[in-house]
Enzyme design. Structure first.
Site, PDB file in Angstrom:
ATOM      1  N   LYS A  46     130.101  -7.244 115.984  1.00 13.58           N
ATOM      2  CA  LYS A  46     130.426  -7.336 117.427  1.00 13.58           C
ATOM      3  C   LYS A  46     130.720  -8.782 117.798  1.00 13.58           C
ATOM      4  O   LYS A  46     131.720  -9.079 118.451  1.00 13.58           O
ATOM      5  CB  LYS A  46     129.250  -6.832 118.244  1.00 13.58           C
ATOM      6  CG  LYS A  46     129.305  -7.178 119.728  1.00 13.58           C
ATOM      7  CD  LYS A  46     128.136  -6.669 120.532  1.00 13.58           C
ATOM      8  CE  LYS A  46     126.950  -7.562 120.499  1.00 13.58           C
ATOM      9  NZ  LYS A  46     126.974  -8.667 121.490  1.00 13.58           N
ATOM     10  N   ASN A  47     129.838  -9.704 117.365  1.00 13.69           N
ATOM     11  CA  ASN A  47     129.934 -11.092 117.816  1.00 13.69           C
ATOM     12  C   ASN A  47     131.014 -11.883 117.100  1.00 13.69           C
ATOM     13  O   ASN A  47     131.288 -13.023 117.450  1.00 13.69           O
ATOM     14  CB  ASN A  47     128.574 -11.789 117.715  1.00 13.69           C
ATOM     15  CG  ASN A  47     127.602 -11.207 118.731  1.00 13.69           C
ATOM     16  OD1 ASN A  47     128.012 -10.478 119.631  1.00 13.69           O
ATOM     17  ND2 ASN A  47     126.338 -11.489 118.559  1.00 13.69           N
TER      18      ASN A  47
ATOM     19  N   ARG B  88     129.204 -11.324 129.078  1.00 13.49           N
ATOM     20  CA  ARG B  88     129.225 -12.769 128.908  1.00 13.49           C
ATOM     21  C   ARG B  88     130.340 -13.215 127.973  1.00 13.49           C
ATOM     22  O   ARG B  88     130.977 -14.239 128.198  1.00 13.49           O
ATOM     23  CB  ARG B  88     127.881 -13.197 128.341  1.00 13.49           C
ATOM     24  CG  ARG B  88     127.838 -14.632 127.979  1.00 13.49           C
ATOM     25  CD  ARG B  88     126.501 -15.028 127.448  1.00 13.49           C
ATOM     26  NE  ARG B  88     126.560 -16.407 127.037  1.00 13.49           N
ATOM     27  CZ  ARG B  88     126.618 -17.441 127.877  1.00 13.49           C
ATOM     28  NH1 ARG B  88     126.606 -17.191 129.167  1.00 13.49           N
ATOM     29  NH2 ARG B  88     126.683 -18.671 127.443  1.00 13.49           N
TER      30      ARG B  88
ATOM     31  N   CYS C  49     121.797 -12.990 132.323  1.00 15.72           N
ATOM     32  CA  CYS C  49     121.630 -11.570 131.985  1.00 15.72           C
ATOM     33  C   CYS C  49     120.132 -11.392 131.727  1.00 15.72           C
ATOM     34  O   CYS C  49     119.328 -12.262 132.000  1.00 15.72           O
ATOM     35  CB  CYS C  49     122.452 -11.231 130.752  1.00 15.72           C
ATOM     36  SG  CYS C  49     121.857 -12.078 129.307  1.00 15.72           S
TER      37      CYS C  49
ATOM     38  N   ARG D 243     121.646 -18.382 130.661  1.00 15.81           N
ATOM     39  CA  ARG D 243     122.881 -18.457 129.866  1.00 15.81           C
ATOM     40  C   ARG D 243     123.969 -19.288 130.541  1.00 15.81           C
ATOM     41  O   ARG D 243     125.051 -18.810 130.879  1.00 15.81           O
ATOM     42  CB  ARG D 243     123.342 -17.044 129.514  1.00 15.81           C
ATOM     43  CG  ARG D 243     122.196 -16.298 128.852  1.00 15.81           C
ATOM     44  CD  ARG D 243     122.580 -15.029 128.209  1.00 15.81           C
ATOM     45  NE  ARG D 243     123.325 -15.268 126.966  1.00 15.81           N
ATOM     46  CZ  ARG D 243     123.789 -14.250 126.231  1.00 15.81           C
ATOM     47  NH1 ARG D 243     123.631 -13.030 126.655  1.00 15.81           N
ATOM     48  NH2 ARG D 243     124.448 -14.489 125.122  1.00 15.81           N
ATOM     49  N   PRO D 244     123.677 -20.550 130.767  1.00 21.24           N
ATOM     50  CA  PRO D 244     124.677 -21.436 131.374  1.00 21.24           C
ATOM     51  C   PRO D 244     125.865 -21.673 130.439  1.00 21.24           C
ATOM     52  O   PRO D 244     125.803 -21.318 129.259  1.00 21.24           O
ATOM     53  CB  PRO D 244     123.899 -22.734 131.584  1.00 21.24           C
ATOM     54  CG  PRO D 244     122.807 -22.691 130.583  1.00 21.24           C
ATOM     55  CD  PRO D 244     122.450 -21.255 130.402  1.00 21.24           C
ATOM     56  N   VAL D 245     126.939 -22.253 130.968  1.00 21.72           N
ATOM     57  CA  VAL D 245     128.113 -22.554 130.129  1.00 21.72           C
ATOM     58  C   VAL D 245     128.465 -24.043 130.222  1.00 21.72           C
ATOM     59  O   VAL D 245     129.602 -24.447 129.974  1.00 21.72           O
ATOM     60  CB  VAL D 245     129.335 -21.682 130.526  1.00 21.72           C
ATOM     61  CG1 VAL D 245     129.128 -20.240 130.100  1.00 21.72           C
ATOM     62  CG2 VAL D 245     129.622 -21.793 132.024  1.00 21.72           C
ATOM     63  N   ASP D 246     127.439 -24.858 130.561  1.00 20.03           N
ATOM     64  CA  ASP D 246     127.702 -26.299 130.742  1.00 20.03           C
ATOM     65  C   ASP D 246     128.254 -26.965 129.477  1.00 20.03           C
ATOM     66  O   ASP D 246     129.116 -27.843 129.556  1.00 20.03           O
ATOM     67  CB  ASP D 246     126.424 -27.000 131.193  1.00 20.03           C
ATOM     68  CG  ASP D 246     125.266 -26.735 130.232  1.00 20.03           C
ATOM     69  OD1 ASP D 246     125.039 -25.554 129.894  1.00 20.03           O
ATOM     70  OD2 ASP D 246     124.625 -27.697 129.796  1.00 20.03           O
ATOM     71  N   LEU D 247     127.826 -26.507 128.308  1.00 20.92           N
ATOM     72  CA  LEU D 247     128.310 -27.142 127.062  1.00 20.92           C
ATOM     73  C   LEU D 247     129.790 -26.815 126.838  1.00 20.92           C
ATOM     74  O   LEU D 247     130.566 -27.650 126.381  1.00 20.92           O
ATOM     75  CB  LEU D 247     127.464 -26.699 125.862  1.00 20.92           C
ATOM     76  CG  LEU D 247     125.976 -27.062 125.936  1.00 20.92           C
ATOM     77  CD1 LEU D 247     125.216 -26.497 124.744  1.00 20.92           C
ATOM     78  CD2 LEU D 247     125.782 -28.575 126.024  1.00 20.92           C
TER      79      LEU D 247
ATOM     80  N   ASP E 238     118.652 -12.536 117.562  1.00 23.14           N
ATOM     81  CA  ASP E 238     119.108 -11.157 117.776  1.00 23.14           C
ATOM     82  C   ASP E 238     118.330 -10.150 116.939  1.00 23.14           C
ATOM     83  O   ASP E 238     118.546  -8.947 117.099  1.00 23.14           O
ATOM     84  CB  ASP E 238     120.604 -11.031 117.465  1.00 23.14           C
ATOM     85  CG  ASP E 238     121.435 -11.781 118.457  1.00 23.14           C
ATOM     86  OD1 ASP E 238     122.641 -11.960 118.223  1.00 23.14           O
ATOM     87  OD2 ASP E 238     120.877 -12.222 119.480  1.00 23.14           O
TER      88      ASP E 238
ATOM     89  N   VAL F 293     115.205 -19.577 121.272  1.00 20.39           N
ATOM     90  CA  VAL F 293     116.628 -19.681 121.651  1.00 20.39           C
ATOM     91  C   VAL F 293     116.871 -19.293 123.095  1.00 20.39           C
ATOM     92  O   VAL F 293     117.582 -19.977 123.829  1.00 20.39           O
ATOM     93  CB  VAL F 293     117.501 -18.820 120.697  1.00 20.39           C
ATOM     94  CG1 VAL F 293     118.960 -18.843 121.129  1.00 20.39           C
ATOM     95  CG2 VAL F 293     117.346 -19.311 119.251  1.00 20.39           C
TER      96      VAL F 293
ATOM     97  N   ARG G 117     126.543  -0.963 124.266  1.00 18.17           N
ATOM     98  CA  ARG G 117     127.348  -2.194 124.249  1.00 18.17           C
ATOM     99  C   ARG G 117     127.500  -2.725 122.823  1.00 18.17           C
ATOM    100  O   ARG G 117     128.523  -3.280 122.464  1.00 18.17           O
ATOM    101  CB  ARG G 117     126.654  -3.287 125.069  1.00 18.17           C
ATOM    102  CG  ARG G 117     126.710  -3.127 126.548  1.00 18.17           C
ATOM    103  CD  ARG G 117     126.149  -4.372 127.194  1.00 18.17           C
ATOM    104  NE  ARG G 117     126.712  -5.549 126.540  1.00 18.17           N
ATOM    105  CZ  ARG G 117     126.100  -6.729 126.496  1.00 18.17           C
ATOM    106  NH1 ARG G 117     124.931  -6.892 127.051  1.00 18.17           N
ATOM    107  NH2 ARG G 117     126.658  -7.756 125.891  1.00 18.17           N
TER     108      ARG G 117
END
Ligand code: EPZ
Length: 440
Positions: free
Chosen positions: A33-34, A103, A127, A132-136, A319, A341, A411
């Protein structure tokens, strides 16, 4: 004052599991999936056809297809094959209602920006497992010369100057974020000059994405190590690419064998993608045998309590934390599971406790005292891997377990129930009245 209850709803899909049936046989693992999700986003980089093989049938894949189609791509699905034609991108803004549900949709920002010089992508938001920020991702794109503003929950990115091209540069990631590494690696494939990503994520899915981009003509070195070097090219071309097997699905089935004391064979797998998972299963007492380089077999054995700490790859994967916690509830002795994590990835604990598990959570540690048995109970799933953990616990428990909120499971697992039934598990999906619970 009685606490507010979740209102009951009729006709909710419910999974019924009758525990204690031994499993046996071989299970076929689907594509990862990933990997598939980020490689689908990567297809935006190429103004020609991309042909993807071994794409799993998942709700998240369908969502990514919808998002890419909303940008103008033509996508045809035939079984496990996806044909993606990204010749004409007609839209540079992804729809909020789709992005907010998944996401991974945020992965389109890098390729879209690189290809079109502009991208407006709603922030995916938190979630069940964390903020789960996206600053990076954002800071890396800014370092490559993009203007990125966050307005009303939307990341609006565009490339200044006339040639609309990102500039290669050196980027250090504060955390080896999988998504940020993938976003920046994709963006750098078409940048002007060389980009070095330091403290990059080393997950197998990052390597798979790099191999996909290289197959399209990208120049990438060091994927799978913490320093990745990308030399930008002017354009990328058509590709036919096969997605790697899903190491988390494979790990989940290994735990299914261990928790039900069954002998199972799992195929195909890439052993080095499962090194930490296999090492932990052996520490717990299971016998795991790798056969003909792409098959793994697990044999029944008594379970011994063993500590687990999740870490970026090649450490133990976050996971797989929930699935191993289900297993450790039945292991002899006490142990500690530490989640490093994500900040909120222990929501399966309350459900396992309803089955008789003896777990105490303190911060990001779960202290587990093994019990001789779990008993079936009505459960509510909270997130994807927690759902898998509850299924595994149900397979081992005495009596009937019911699980609702199955949208999480759908999902990320390709026909999990069908594959378990083929191994002899007694479970089926039905409908019923949703479980009522105090909301706090
Ligand atoms: C990917 O998520 C996977 N999802 C996750 O799988 C997986 O758990 C995770 O990597 C870690 O391996 C997909 O690939 C679609 P991260 P991602 O960025 O990229 C923080 C599953 O069950 N962070 O490596 O979102 C973040 O908050 C899913 O299949 C920032 O602070 O993970 C987290 O604490 C769940 N800023 C940590 O890094 C950022 O800009 C790891 O996140 C990005 C991340």
């Amino acid at each position: 004052m009685t606490p507010p209850f979740k209102k009951t709803e009729e006709n909710q899909p419910i999974l019924e599991i009758y525990g204690k049936s031994p499993l046996s046989g071989e299970v076929i693992i689907s594509g990862a999936k990933n990997s598939a999700l980020v490689i689908m986003a990567g297809a935006l980089l190429c103004p020609q056809d991309c042909h993807l093989e071994n794409v799993p049938s998942l709700a998240d894949i369908e969502k990514m297809i919808q998002i890419l189609e909303s940008l103008g791509l033509k996508i045809t699905r035939k079984g496990q094959t996806l044909e993606i034609d990204a010749k004409n991108i007609t839209e540079v803004s992804a729809p909020y209602d789709l992005v907010s549900q998944m996401r991974a949709s945020f992965f389109v920002i890098g390729p879209l920006l690189s290809r079109m010089g502009v991208a407006n992508i709603p922030l995916p938001g938190g979630c069940a497992i964390g903020a789960r920020p996206v600053d990076l991702h954002v800071r890396g794109l800014q370092a490559m010369g993009a203007e990125v503003m966050i307005e009303h929950g939307i990341a609006r990115a565009y490339i200044k100057g006339n040639n609309k091209r990102l500039k290669g540069t050196k980027i250090y990631l504060d955390y080896p974020s999988v998504g940020a590494t993938e976003t920046l690696m994709m963006a750098a494939t078409l940048a002007d000059g060389e980009t070095m990503i330091e403290n990059a994520a080393c997950e197998p899915e990052v390597i798979d994405l790099a191999n996909f981009c290289i197959a399209m003509g990208a120049k990438i070195k060091g994927a799978g190590t913490s320093t990745i070097i990308i030399s930008g090219v002017d354009s990328l071309g058509s590709v036919k690419y096969n997605i790697i097997p899903d190491r988390i699905e494979a790990g989940t089935f290994l735990v299914a064998g261990a928790i039900t004391q069954s002998e199972l064979s799992i195929y195909p797998i890439i052993p080095e993608h499962l090194a930490s998972v296999i090492a932990k299963l052996e520490a717990i007492g299971s016998k795991v045998v790798v056969e003909d380089f792409n098959r793994v077999k697990i044999l029944p054995a008594p379970l011994k309590a063993t500590d687990i700490e999740t870490l970026p790859f090649p450490g133990f994967p976050t996971d797989m934390q929930a699935q191993f916690m289900a297993l450790l509830t039945l292991a002899e002795g006490n142990c500690v599971v530490t989640e490093t994590v994500f900040e909120n990835r222990m929501r399966h604990v309350a459900e396992l406790q309803r089955m008789g598990a003896n777990i105490r959570v303190k911060g990001n540690h779960a202290i587990i005292q093994g019990v001789p048995l779990l008993s079936g109970a009505p459960l509510i799933a909270t997130d994807l891997r927690a759902s898998a953990a509850l299924v595994l616990a149900g397979l081992a428990a005495e009596g009937k377990t019911t699980i609702q909120c199955l949208q999480h499971l759908d999902r990320g697992y390709d026909d999990l129930e069908g594959k378990l039934k083929k191994l002899g598990a007694k479970l089926h999906r039905t409908t019923g009245v949703s479980e009522t619970r105090a909301l706090f």
